[in-house]
Write an enzyme that holds these catalytic residues in place. Structure first.
Site, PDB file in Angstrom:
ATOM      1  N   TYR A  12      -9.654   4.560   2.372  1.00  0.00           N
ATOM      2  CA  TYR A  12      -8.710   4.198   3.293  1.00  0.00           C
ATOM      3  C   TYR A  12      -8.597   2.699   3.620  1.00  0.00           C
ATOM      4  O   TYR A  12      -9.937   2.298   3.389  1.00  0.00           O
ATOM      5  CB  TYR A  12      -9.144   4.838   4.727  1.00  0.00           C
ATOM      6  CG  TYR A  12      -8.112   5.693   5.331  1.00  0.00           C
ATOM      7  CD1 TYR A  12      -7.056   5.175   5.961  1.00  0.00           C
ATOM      8  CD2 TYR A  12      -8.473   6.964   5.570  1.00  0.00           C
ATOM      9  CE1 TYR A  12      -6.131   5.999   6.463  1.00  0.00           C
ATOM     10  CE2 TYR A  12      -7.332   7.870   6.281  1.00  0.00           C
ATOM     11  CZ  TYR A  12      -6.333   7.308   6.603  1.00  0.00           C
ATOM     12  OH  TYR A  12      -5.176   7.991   7.253  1.00  0.00           O
ATOM     13  N   GLU A  14      -6.433   0.774   6.044  1.00  0.00           N
ATOM     14  CA  GLU A  14      -5.319   0.302   7.035  1.00  0.00           C
ATOM     15  C   GLU A  14      -5.476  -1.307   7.193  1.00  0.00           C
ATOM     16  O   GLU A  14      -6.564  -1.818   7.369  1.00  0.00           O
ATOM     17  CB  GLU A  14      -5.629   0.779   8.366  1.00  0.00           C
ATOM     18  CG  GLU A  14      -4.861   2.382   8.148  1.00  0.00           C
ATOM     19  CD  GLU A  14      -5.235   3.035   9.665  1.00  0.00           C
ATOM     20  OE1 GLU A  14      -5.872   2.513  10.513  1.00  0.00           O
ATOM     21  OE2 GLU A  14      -4.399   4.042   9.999  1.00  0.00           O
ATOM     22  N   ASP A 165      19.500  -4.053  -0.445  1.00  0.00           N
ATOM     23  CA  ASP A 165      18.712  -2.882  -0.887  1.00  0.00           C
ATOM     24  C   ASP A 165      19.027  -2.620  -2.387  1.00  0.00           C
ATOM     25  O   ASP A 165      20.108  -2.115  -2.883  1.00  0.00           O
ATOM     26  CB  ASP A 165      19.369  -1.594  -0.183  1.00  0.00           C
ATOM     27  CG  ASP A 165      18.749  -0.384  -0.393  1.00  0.00           C
ATOM     28  OD1 ASP A 165      17.827  -0.424  -1.593  1.00  0.00           O
ATOM     29  OD2 ASP A 165      18.792   0.529   0.163  1.00  0.00           O
ATOM     30  N   THR A 191      12.829   0.316  -4.263  1.00  0.00           N
ATOM     31  CA  THR A 191      11.960   1.476  -4.918  1.00  0.00           C
ATOM     32  C   THR A 191      11.414   0.928  -6.049  1.00  0.00           C
ATOM     33  O   THR A 191      11.692   0.050  -6.791  1.00  0.00           O
ATOM     34  CB  THR A 191      12.664   2.684  -5.102  1.00  0.00           C
ATOM     35  OG1 THR A 191      13.749   2.427  -5.943  1.00  0.00           O
ATOM     36  CG2 THR A 191      13.268   3.639  -3.826  1.00  0.00           C
ATOM     37  N   LYS A 194      12.825   3.522  -9.635  1.00  0.00           N
ATOM     38  CA  LYS A 194      13.734   3.635 -10.419  1.00  0.00           C
ATOM     39  C   LYS A 194      13.972   2.854 -11.798  1.00  0.00           C
ATOM     40  O   LYS A 194      12.992   2.981 -12.482  1.00  0.00           O
ATOM     41  CB  LYS A 194      15.117   3.389  -9.400  1.00  0.00           C
ATOM     42  CG  LYS A 194      15.191   4.689  -8.391  1.00  0.00           C
ATOM     43  CD  LYS A 194      16.089   4.410  -7.277  1.00  0.00           C
ATOM     44  CE  LYS A 194      15.786   5.467  -6.389  1.00  0.00           C
ATOM     45  NZ  LYS A 194      16.710   5.192  -4.974  1.00  0.00           N
ATOM     46  N   ARG A 200       6.350   6.055  -8.036  1.00  0.00           N
ATOM     47  CA  ARG A 200       7.199   6.417  -6.810  1.00  0.00           C
ATOM     48  C   ARG A 200       6.686   5.540  -5.402  1.00  0.00           C
ATOM     49  O   ARG A 200       5.761   5.754  -5.154  1.00  0.00           O
ATOM     50  CB  ARG A 200       6.970   7.919  -6.402  1.00  0.00           C
ATOM     51  CG  ARG A 200       8.164   8.658  -6.002  1.00  0.00           C
ATOM     52  CD  ARG A 200       8.022   9.985  -6.399  1.00  0.00           C
ATOM     53  NE  ARG A 200       8.753   9.949  -7.689  1.00  0.00           N
ATOM     54  CZ  ARG A 200      10.005  10.142  -7.951  1.00  0.00           C
ATOM     55  NH1 ARG A 200      10.848   9.998  -6.957  1.00  0.00           N
ATOM     56  NH2 ARG A 200      10.569  10.051  -9.023  1.00  0.00           N
TER      57      ARG A 200
HETATM   58  C1  LIG Z   1      16.693   5.538  -3.643  1.00  0.00           C
HETATM   59  C2  LIG Z   1      17.381   4.731  -2.694  1.00  0.00           C
HETATM   60  C3  LIG Z   1      16.398   4.691  -1.467  1.00  0.00           C
HETATM   61  C4  LIG Z   1      15.407   5.472  -0.989  1.00  0.00           C
HETATM   62  O1  LIG Z   1      14.264   5.495  -1.952  1.00  0.00           O
HETATM   63  P1  LIG Z   1      13.147   6.874  -1.537  1.00  0.00           P
HETATM   64  O2  LIG Z   1      12.076   6.268  -2.312  1.00  0.00           O
HETATM   65  O3  LIG Z   1      13.749   7.997  -2.167  1.00  0.00           O
HETATM   66  O4  LIG Z   1      13.066   6.889  -0.266  1.00  0.00           O
HETATM   67  C5  LIG Z   1      17.046   3.664  -0.731  1.00  0.00           C
HETATM   68  N1  LIG Z   1      18.200   2.991  -0.900  1.00  0.00           N
HETATM   69  C6  LIG Z   1      18.903   3.144  -2.092  1.00  0.00           C
HETATM   70  C7  LIG Z   1      19.966   2.333  -2.360  1.00  0.00           C
HETATM   71  C8  LIG Z   1      18.500   3.960  -2.859  1.00  0.00           C
HETATM   72  O5  LIG Z   1      19.104   4.150  -4.136  1.00  0.00           O
END
Ligand SMILES: *Cc1c(COP(=O)(O)O)cnc(C)c1O
Length: 385
Positions: A12, A14, A165, A191, A194, A200
């Site tokens: 832990y 935090e 994003d 993220t 990807k 993840r």
């Molecule tokens: C995949 C994605 C997210 C969210 O990611 P998670 O890890 O699945 O919560 C947010 N914004 C965009 C543009 C994405 O492609």
């Protein structure tokens, strides 16, 4: 994978490095500091927060840090390629903030100007009318490069903050295949799993003036204890993304996607926006077969050993559960070592399976061809027992 499965999962911690609410975090602090330093260096950012458990959490925390409840956000609509957290009625984001949505230009059949690209006239018009406090750039089902500069111009014109994003394309940005939004955006979320090819999870980059608010919004605002095993794995991914081999990898991802899109087009599929500039192809199935839905195509391909994602296409007449499209990506197979020739083969396997979808023997034959290809390109050698 080794870092994700390490004993760091049992601690832990935090708080943040040097400011924890628990003892015994000397090593954890080094791990998280390393991840933060590598990440700010990778993208040239002032500040990094590596604790978000996911991309969705990163987005909610960023909104929480920058906005008051009820403020207006201008973002891309889900059915035009945006993410759920860009204000879908199904997402918690639409409960706390007021969203106005932009989309893509209409489809044209002129290959030189195919349309279905982000409609910057629409973005600007909506920004001038609604005066959002925040503009969100970035998408989840969009196969073209997203240029941060015109978003910054529009944000400046209306006095809005800009969030980029970059979930899907963070790896392509790190490899230099796509433009870096950090110099343009107040906050960049993404993220780590990807194209960045890490564990993840999520992360946030921001300008120094927003750093304290971003950190408080992630913890204690939105999350409890961080997943330090995932943060260790993020540090590994950020290191890999900084190596000379990474731009070669991301360049191959894009070249594979371009080859894949043209092979699929030759098989009779229509590419949304006419092609791709990233790791993704968004396929409109209606031209190939007017009866074939995204749902059925995904199910047929599952039986053939090909994993895909049904997806809505712009102005899809079918529901998000059925859809008229498929979203395919090249990142994982590129990691496995596949190049253009293999993607031409995959396009033909997809077409064969879908054309002969009522013939179990034909599907079985595709399945065995897929198994041979995957046997030759296994990214997990050395990992699996
Ligand atoms: C995949 C994605 C997210 C969210 O990611 P998670 O890890 O699945 O919560 C947010 N914004 C965009 C543009 C994405 O492609």
């Amino acid at each position: 994978m080794a870092a994700t499965g390490s004993i760091l999962t049992n601690k832990y911690s935090e708080g943040y490095p040097g400011r924890r609410y628990y003892g015994g975090n000397q090593i954890v602090d080094q791990v998280e500091d390393l991840a933060r330093r590598r990440l700010t260096a990778l993208f040239g950012a002032d500040h990094a927060n590596v604790q978000p458990h996911s991309g969705a959490n990163a987005n909610v925390a960023a909104y929480q840090a920058l906005l008051n409840t009820g403020d207006t956000i201008l973002a891309m609509r889900l059915d035009q390629g945006g993410h759920l957290t860009h204000g879908s009625p199904a997402s918690i984001t639409s409960t706390y903030w007021h969203f106005v949505s932009y989309g893509v230009t209409p489809r044209h059949d002129d290959p030189a100007a195919p349309g279905e690209l982000i409609d910057f006239d629409n973005v600007r018009e909506l920004a001038l009318t609604h005066r959002p406090k925040l503009i969100v750039a970035g998408a989840t089902a969009y196969a073209r490069r997203i240029d941060p500069a015109p978003f910054r111009e529009i944000a400046d014109e209306v006095g809005a903050l800009l969030m980029f994003d970059s979930a899907h394309v963070a790896g392509l940005i790190a490899g230099g295949s796509h433009p870096n939004p950090v110099p343009y955006a107040d906050v960049v979320t993404f993220t780590t799993h990807k194209t960045l090819r890490g564990p993840r999870g999520g992360a946030i980059l921001c300008r120094e003036e927003h750093a304290k608010k971003i950190d408080s919004a992630v913890f204690p605002g939105m999350q409890g204890g961080p997943l330090e095993n995932a943060i260790a794995a993020k540090a590994v991914a950020f290191k890999e993304a900084s190596l000379a081999s990474f731009p070669i990898y991301t360049d191959q991802i894009v070249r594979n996607a371009v080859a894949f899109a043209s092979a699929l087009t030759a098989e009779g599929f229509r590419m949304v926006s006419g092609g791709t500039e990233n790791h993704m192809v968004l396929v409109d199935l209606r031209e190939f077969d007017a009866e074939l839905t995204g749902k059925e195509a995904q199910e047929v391909l599952d039986r053939a050993g090909i994993t895909t994602n049904r997806n809505t296409i712009p102005d899809d007449p079918r529901s998000p559960f059925i859809t008229s499209g498929l979203r395919l990506g090249t990142a994982a197979e590129t990691t496995a070592g596949m190049e253009e020739d293999q993607f031409v083969l995959i396009a033909s396997l997809i077409a064969r399976a879908l054309r002969q979808r009522n013939d179990e023997g034909a599907i079985e034959q595709v399945r065995s061809d897929v198994a041979m290809l995957c046997h030759d390109f296994n990214p997990y050698i050395g990992f699996t027992k």
